[in-house]
Write a protein that holds these residues in place. Structure first.
Motif, short mmCIF file in Angstrom:
data_model
loop_
_atom_site.label_atom_id
_atom_site.label_comp_id
_atom_site.label_asym_id
_atom_site.label_seq_id
_atom_site.Cartn_x
_atom_site.Cartn_y
_atom_site.Cartn_z
N SER A 6 0.82 -1.20 0.00
CA SER A 6 0.00 0.00 0.00
C SER A 6 0.86 1.26 0.00
O SER A 6 0.61 2.21 -0.76
CB SER A 6 -0.93 -0.02 1.21
N GLU A 7 1.88 1.28 0.83
CA GLU A 7 2.79 2.44 0.89
C GLU A 7 3.53 2.63 -0.43
O GLU A 7 3.68 3.75 -0.92
CB GLU A 7 3.79 2.29 2.04
N ILE A 8 3.99 1.54 -1.00
CA ILE A 8 4.71 1.63 -2.27
C ILE A 8 3.77 2.10 -3.38
O ILE A 8 4.14 2.93 -4.21
CB ILE A 8 5.37 0.28 -2.61
N SER A 9 2.56 1.59 -3.38
CA SER A 9 1.58 2.02 -4.38
C SER A 9 1.30 3.51 -4.27
O SER A 9 1.21 4.22 -5.28
CB SER A 9 0.28 1.23 -4.23
N LEU A 10 1.17 3.99 -3.06
CA LEU A 10 0.95 5.42 -2.85
C LEU A 10 2.15 6.23 -3.36
O LEU A 10 1.97 7.27 -4.00
CB LEU A 10 0.70 5.70 -1.37
N SER A 11 3.34 5.73 -3.11
CA SER A 11 4.54 6.42 -3.60
C SER A 11 4.58 6.45 -5.12
O SER A 11 4.94 7.48 -5.72
CB SER A 11 5.80 5.72 -3.07
N MET A 12 4.21 5.35 -5.76
CA MET A 12 4.18 5.33 -7.22
C MET A 12 3.11 6.27 -7.76
O MET A 12 3.30 6.93 -8.78
CB MET A 12 3.96 3.90 -7.73
N HIS A 13 1.99 6.34 -7.06
CA HIS A 13 0.93 7.29 -7.45
C HIS A 13 1.46 8.72 -7.35
O HIS A 13 1.25 9.53 -8.27
CB HIS A 13 -0.29 7.08 -6.55
N ASP A 14 2.15 9.02 -6.27
CA ASP A 14 2.73 10.35 -6.10
C ASP A 14 3.75 10.65 -7.20
O ASP A 14 3.84 11.78 -7.69
CB ASP A 14 3.38 10.49 -4.73
N LEU A 15 4.51 9.64 -7.58
CA LEU A 15 5.47 9.80 -8.66
C LEU A 15 4.75 10.20 -9.95
O LEU A 15 5.19 11.10 -10.67
CB LEU A 15 6.25 8.50 -8.86
N CYS A 16 3.63 9.54 -10.22
CA CYS A 16 2.86 9.86 -11.43
C CYS A 16 2.31 11.28 -11.37
O CYS A 16 2.30 12.00 -12.38
CB CYS A 16 1.72 8.86 -11.62
N ILE A 17 1.87 11.69 -10.21
CA ILE A 17 1.39 13.07 -10.06
C ILE A 17 2.53 14.05 -10.34
O ILE A 17 2.34 15.06 -11.04
CB ILE A 17 0.80 13.29 -8.65
N GLY A 18 3.71 13.75 -9.84
CA GLY A 18 4.86 14.61 -10.10
C GLY A 18 5.21 14.67 -11.58
O GLY A 18 5.53 15.75 -12.11
N GLN A 19 5.13 13.54 -12.25
CA GLN A 19 5.41 13.53 -13.69
C GLN A 19 4.37 14.36 -14.44
O GLN A 19 4.70 15.08 -15.39
CB GLN A 19 5.41 12.09 -14.22
N MET A 20 3.12 14.27 -14.02
CA MET A 20 2.07 15.06 -14.66
C MET A 20 2.31 16.55 -14.44
O MET A 20 2.11 17.37 -15.35
CB MET A 20 0.69 14.66 -14.13
N MET A 21 2.78 16.89 -13.26
CA MET A 21 3.11 18.30 -13.00
C MET A 21 4.23 18.76 -13.92
O MET A 21 4.19 19.89 -14.43
CB MET A 21 3.49 18.47 -11.52
N ASP A 22 5.21 17.90 -14.14
CA ASP A 22 6.29 18.24 -15.07
C ASP A 22 5.76 18.46 -16.48
O ASP A 22 6.16 19.39 -17.18
CB ASP A 22 7.35 17.12 -15.12
N LEU A 23 4.85 17.59 -16.91
CA LEU A 23 4.27 17.73 -18.25
C LEU A 23 3.50 19.03 -18.38
O LEU A 23 3.60 19.73 -19.39
CB LEU A 23 3.36 16.54 -18.57
N ARG A 24 2.72 19.34 -17.37
CA ARG A 24 1.94 20.58 -17.41
C ARG A 24 2.85 21.80 -17.41
O ARG A 24 2.57 22.79 -18.09
CB ARG A 24 0.98 20.63 -16.23
N ALA A 25 3.93 21.74 -16.66
CA ALA A 25 4.87 22.86 -16.60
C ALA A 25 5.58 23.06 -17.94
O ALA A 25 5.92 24.19 -18.30
CB ALA A 25 5.89 22.64 -15.49
N ALA A 26 5.77 21.98 -18.68
CA ALA A 26 6.45 22.07 -19.97
C ALA A 26 5.52 22.60 -21.05
O ALA A 26 5.97 23.02 -22.11
CB ALA A 26 6.99 20.70 -20.37
N HIS A 27 4.24 22.58 -20.79
CA HIS A 27 3.24 22.99 -21.79
C HIS A 27 3.20 24.46 -21.91
O HIS A 27 3.21 25.42 -21.79
CB HIS A 27 1.87 22.44 -21.41
#
Length: 121
Positions: free
Chosen positions: A100-121
């Motif tokens: 569960s903790e690892i899954s949450l961390s991976m979810h947070d990683l995806c959110i961070g990647q999405m933030m990077d994509l939005r910032a690059a737009h």
């Protein structure tokens, strides 16, 4: 090390450490893709999606191979974490907590990647 901090046997926690490292590597592979950072190099070496290994596949299929490698690393990490931790004496409840903790961390990683994509737009 974490095993020392919690007074755990390193041999019994090694699958967890390897599983976490596999997840980390998979995130780096995915981060390098054209749709993300579009990196040509990782640690001074060509990124996996740009690398032909002994002409194993045509260059235009290297990205697909890298995608499969990242997915397989995620799958193997879950095998290590789920199966090997139980085999090494961790309770199923504890393993579920770890997953569960690892899954949450991976979810947070995806959110961070999405933030990077939005910032690059």
């Amino acid at each position: 090390m974490v095993s020392d901090l919690y007074n755990l046997d390193l041999k019994n926690t090694l699958p967890l450490a390897c599983g976490i490292e596999y997840l980390h590597i998979s995130s780096l592979i995915l981060d390098d893709f054209p749709a993300q950072d579009n990196s040509d190099l990782r640690r001074g070496q060509p990124t996996l999606h740009k690398t032909v290994i002994d002409n194993d596949i045509p260059k235009n299929l290297c990205e697909g191979r890298a995608q499969l490698a990242a997915i397989d690393l995620i799958a193997v990490s879950m095998i290590l974490i789920n199966h090997d931790l139980v085999k090494n004496g961790f309770s199923p409840e504890r393993v579920n907590q770890v997953v569960s903790e690892i899954s949450l961390s991976m979810h947070d990683l995806c959110i961070g990647q999405m933030m990077d994509l939005r910032a690059a737009h």
